[in-house]
Write an enzyme that holds these catalytic residues in place. Structure first.
Site, PDB file in Angstrom:
ATOM      1  N   CYS A   1       0.685  42.059  28.412  1.00  0.00           N
ATOM      2  CA  CYS A   1       1.133  40.512  28.884  1.00  0.00           C
ATOM      3  C   CYS A   1       2.396  40.004  28.318  1.00  0.00           C
ATOM      4  O   CYS A   1       2.852  38.714  28.623  1.00  0.00           O
ATOM      5  CB  CYS A   1      -0.229  39.651  27.153  1.00  0.00           C
ATOM      6  SG  CYS A   1      -1.441  40.648  27.686  1.00  0.00           S
TER       7      CYS A   1
ATOM      8  N   HIS B   1       0.211  32.195  26.328  1.00  0.00           N
ATOM      9  CA  HIS B   1      -0.205  33.513  26.833  1.00  0.00           C
ATOM     10  C   HIS B   1      -1.831  33.272  26.872  1.00  0.00           C
ATOM     11  O   HIS B   1      -2.543  32.726  26.090  1.00  0.00           O
ATOM     12  CB  HIS B   1      -0.320  34.733  25.957  1.00  0.00           C
ATOM     13  CG  HIS B   1      -1.155  35.922  26.796  1.00  0.00           C
ATOM     14  ND1 HIS B   1      -1.390  36.421  28.135  1.00  0.00           N
ATOM     15  CD2 HIS B   1      -2.142  37.188  26.404  1.00  0.00           C
ATOM     16  CE1 HIS B   1      -1.180  37.332  28.639  1.00  0.00           C
ATOM     17  NE2 HIS B   1      -2.022  37.284  27.218  1.00  0.00           N
TER      18      HIS B   1
ATOM     19  N   ASN C   1      -7.604  36.292  31.982  1.00  0.00           N
ATOM     20  CA  ASN C   1      -6.599  37.287  31.585  1.00  0.00           C
ATOM     21  C   ASN C   1      -5.505  37.640  32.479  1.00  0.00           C
ATOM     22  O   ASN C   1      -5.886  38.546  32.698  1.00  0.00           O
ATOM     23  CB  ASN C   1      -6.574  37.862  30.311  1.00  0.00           C
ATOM     24  CG  ASN C   1      -5.146  37.951  29.743  1.00  0.00           C
ATOM     25  OD1 ASN C   1      -3.836  38.215  29.663  1.00  0.00           O
ATOM     26  ND2 ASN C   1      -5.564  38.683  28.352  1.00  0.00           N
TER      27      ASN C   1
HETATM   28  O1  UT7 Z   1      -3.469  39.680  26.447  1.00  0.00           O
HETATM   29  C1  UT7 Z   1      -4.157  40.419  25.247  1.00  0.00           C
HETATM   30  C2  UT7 Z   1      -5.364  41.075  25.255  1.00  0.00           C
HETATM   31  N1  UT7 Z   1      -6.160  40.464  24.545  1.00  0.00           N
HETATM   32  C3  UT7 Z   1      -6.994  39.611  24.030  1.00  0.00           C
HETATM   33  O2  UT7 Z   1      -6.426  38.637  23.550  1.00  0.00           O
HETATM   34  C4  UT7 Z   1      -8.664  39.383  22.723  1.00  0.00           C
HETATM   35  C5  UT7 Z   1      -7.999  39.466  21.987  1.00  0.00           C
HETATM   36  N2  UT7 Z   1      -9.783  39.440  21.829  1.00  0.00           N
HETATM   37  C6  UT7 Z   1     -10.737  38.248  22.028  1.00  0.00           C
HETATM   38  O3  UT7 Z   1      -9.923  37.752  22.764  1.00  0.00           O
HETATM   39  C7  UT7 Z   1     -11.807  38.162  21.390  1.00  0.00           C
HETATM   40  O4  UT7 Z   1     -12.145  39.123  20.173  1.00  0.00           O
HETATM   41  C8  UT7 Z   1     -12.853  38.823  22.098  1.00  0.00           C
HETATM   42  C9  UT7 Z   1     -13.381  37.579  23.703  1.00  0.00           C
HETATM   43  C10 UT7 Z   1     -12.362  40.160  22.901  1.00  0.00           C
HETATM   44  C11 UT7 Z   1     -14.668  38.902  21.924  1.00  0.00           C
HETATM   45  O5  UT7 Z   1     -14.282  36.990  21.316  1.00  0.00           O
HETATM   46  P1  UT7 Z   1     -15.225  37.662  19.415  1.00  0.00           P
HETATM   47  O6  UT7 Z   1     -16.233  36.746  19.587  1.00  0.00           O
HETATM   48  O7  UT7 Z   1     -14.565  38.263  18.677  1.00  0.00           O
HETATM   49  O8  UT7 Z   1     -16.421  38.701  19.309  1.00  0.00           O
HETATM   50  P2  UT7 Z   1     -16.910  40.377  17.993  1.00  0.00           P
HETATM   51  O9  UT7 Z   1     -15.633  41.167  19.465  1.00  0.00           O
HETATM   52  O10 UT7 Z   1     -16.754  40.287  17.497  1.00  0.00           O
HETATM   53  O11 UT7 Z   1     -18.216  41.190  19.520  1.00  0.00           O
HETATM   54  C12 UT7 Z   1     -19.334  40.394  19.041  1.00  0.00           C
HETATM   55  C13 UT7 Z   1     -20.265  40.857  19.860  1.00  0.00           C
HETATM   56  C14 UT7 Z   1     -20.531  42.125  20.082  1.00  0.00           C
HETATM   57  O12 UT7 Z   1     -22.012  42.389  19.698  1.00  0.00           O
HETATM   58  P3  UT7 Z   1     -22.137  43.193  18.295  1.00  0.00           P
HETATM   59  O13 UT7 Z   1     -21.388  43.873  17.680  1.00  0.00           O
HETATM   60  O14 UT7 Z   1     -21.900  41.744  17.367  1.00  0.00           O
HETATM   61  O15 UT7 Z   1     -23.630  43.260  18.532  1.00  0.00           O
HETATM   62  C15 UT7 Z   1     -20.390  42.322  21.590  1.00  0.00           C
HETATM   63  O16 UT7 Z   1     -20.980  43.919  21.094  1.00  0.00           O
HETATM   64  O17 UT7 Z   1     -20.109  40.633  21.052  1.00  0.00           O
HETATM   65  C16 UT7 Z   1     -20.669  41.491  22.212  1.00  0.00           C
HETATM   66  N3  UT7 Z   1     -19.533  41.175  23.275  1.00  0.00           N
HETATM   67  C17 UT7 Z   1     -20.663  41.072  24.276  1.00  0.00           C
HETATM   68  N4  UT7 Z   1     -21.740  40.540  24.444  1.00  0.00           N
HETATM   69  C18 UT7 Z   1     -21.639  39.655  25.952  1.00  0.00           C
HETATM   70  C19 UT7 Z   1     -18.609  41.651  24.224  1.00  0.00           C
HETATM   71  N5  UT7 Z   1     -17.868  41.306  24.678  1.00  0.00           N
HETATM   72  C20 UT7 Z   1     -19.367  41.302  25.513  1.00  0.00           C
HETATM   73  C21 UT7 Z   1     -20.295  40.287  26.166  1.00  0.00           C
HETATM   74  N6  UT7 Z   1     -21.057  39.696  26.411  1.00  0.00           N
HETATM   75  N7  UT7 Z   1     -18.955  40.706  27.879  1.00  0.00           N
END
Ligand code: UT7
Length: 325
Positions: free
Chosen positions: A113, A254, A284
């Site tokens: 990125c 970003h 993204n």
């Molecule tokens: O360009 C650079 C690359 N990427 C980034 O910058 C991404 C940085 N990270 C993020 O933006 C966030 O961490 C995410 C958007 C990826 C995730 O959001 P979060 O609020 O941090 O969620 P989490 O990782 O704490 O996950 C919470 C729950 C999990 O379930 P459990 O384990 O708590 O039961 C995930 O399995 O949300 C679940 N989950 C989803 N649920 C529905 C993950 N993806 C999804 C989804 N739909 N698409």
């Protein structure tokens, strides 16, 4: 010493729109989850016959026209991408050939990125040193080709697109590049990775079966890193120039997650109308996010505005750049 300015920009985003509702039919997710956790509502997906160079080429043509120069004027083409057309030749060389930029050197940067900001630094240095007069810097991605459409943790986040900028020796025209700061922490590389297809794990029936040719991400770790590093990277470029957060007029961040952007904007004390946000419509786009946002929001900038670009991503890498509009 010469100075370097952004003298033209251009973008290309594919026509095909994929909404969150559509993704509900692809993986176990909900449109509400995606919007509330990321801010993303839809993203663009390249047509099957389009590769990254095709997207970049359109953006490049727009940037050249905007800058009022031709491909023959270019000294160098730099493409930041993690989705090159192929391992080699570079995407930049493919574009050089198609543009007919016969005088230009051409190469890709792999900084995920942050690739576009890495490219800006190289363009700036080459121009300041007197080696180059016009450099085309492009961030372009077809992320849809490396997403695991069975992995809800990643496939809802990314989109395809390309943004380009012409960086030229300053002649009173364009936005001066005041400073750039770059960084990397390779010890965090496993957090965001496409494991196979290189010399470590060449493509094989096993790597395909194990879905190792797709992005794998520890979203939580990347999130924590991002929140810390955007502030640090921004502080670094500003302090190099003897400036502070209070001097920033406009932010082009970003576009990974709206919560990261809003948190940082609060620290900068910038109102929402002073921030370029396009992730709701494009997701993204990795290296393309910043140049596309800069192009789409530049009509809001006034002469003299100090515009902060800041990015982070796989590598791990980060970078910041201050422009004077
Ligand atoms: O360009 C650079 C690359 N990427 C980034 O910058 C991404 C940085 N990270 C993020 O933006 C966030 O961490 C995410 C958007 C990826 C995730 O959001 P979060 O609020 O941090 O969620 P989490 O990782 O704490 O996950 C919470 C729950 C999990 O379930 P459990 O384990 O708590 O039961 C995930 O399995 O949300 C679940 N989950 C989803 N649920 C529905 C993950 N993806 C999804 C989804 N739909 N698409």
């Amino acid at each position: 010493m010469f100075t370097a300015s952004v003298t033209g920009t251009g973008i290309y985003t594919p026509q095909r729109i994929m909404t969150n509702q559509e993704l509900e039919r692809v993986v176990e997710t909900t449109a509400d989850w995606i919007v509330s956790r990321t801010g993303i509502k839809e993203r663009r997906i390249a047509a099957p016959e389009q590769a990254t160079s095709d997207l970049c080429l359109e953006a490049a043509r727009g940037a050249l026209e905007d800058a009022g120069i031709t491909a023959a004027d270019l000294d160098c083409i730099i493409v930041g991408t993690i989705t090159p057309d192929m391992v080699f030749p570079s995407t930049a060389c493919i574009i050089q050939g198609k543009l007919g930029a016969t005088r230009a050197a051409a190469f890709d940067i792999s900084a995920a990125c942050t690739g576009f900001i890495y490219g800006l630094q190289l363009a700036k240095q080459g121009i300041e040193a007197g080696s180059w007069e016009h450099v085309l810097v492009i961030g372009g991605e077809t992320m849809s080709r490396i997403l695991d459409w069975q992995d809800r943790n990643t496939c809802v986040l990314f989109g395809d697109g390309a943004g380009a900028a012409v960086i030229s020796r300053s002649n009173g025209k364009g936005a001066r590049i005041l400073g750039v700061h770059l960084g990397a922490d390779g010890s965090g590389g496993d957090c965001l990775i496409l494991p196979a297809g290189g010399s470590r794990l060449p493509a094989s029936a096993e790597t395909v079966a194990e879905r190792k040719h797709y992005i794998a991400m520890n979203g939580h770790e990347v999130y924590k890193f991002a929140v810390r590093i955007v502030e640090e990277a921004a502080g670094q470029v500003l302090s190099k120039l003897g400036l502070t957060f209070a001097d920033v007029d406009y932010l082009v961040p970003h576009q990974a997650n709206l919560r990261i952007i809003e948190g940082f904007a609060k620290r900068l004390k910038l109102p929402v109308d002073k921030i370029a946000i396009n992730l709701d419509l494009y997701g993204n786009m990795s290296g393309a996010s910043i140049p596309v946002a800069l192009h789409q929001f530049k009509h809001k900038l006034n002469t003299g505005d100090k515009v902060l670009l800041v990015s982070f991503g796989g590598g791990l890498t980060w970078g910041s750049c201050l422009l004077e509009w």
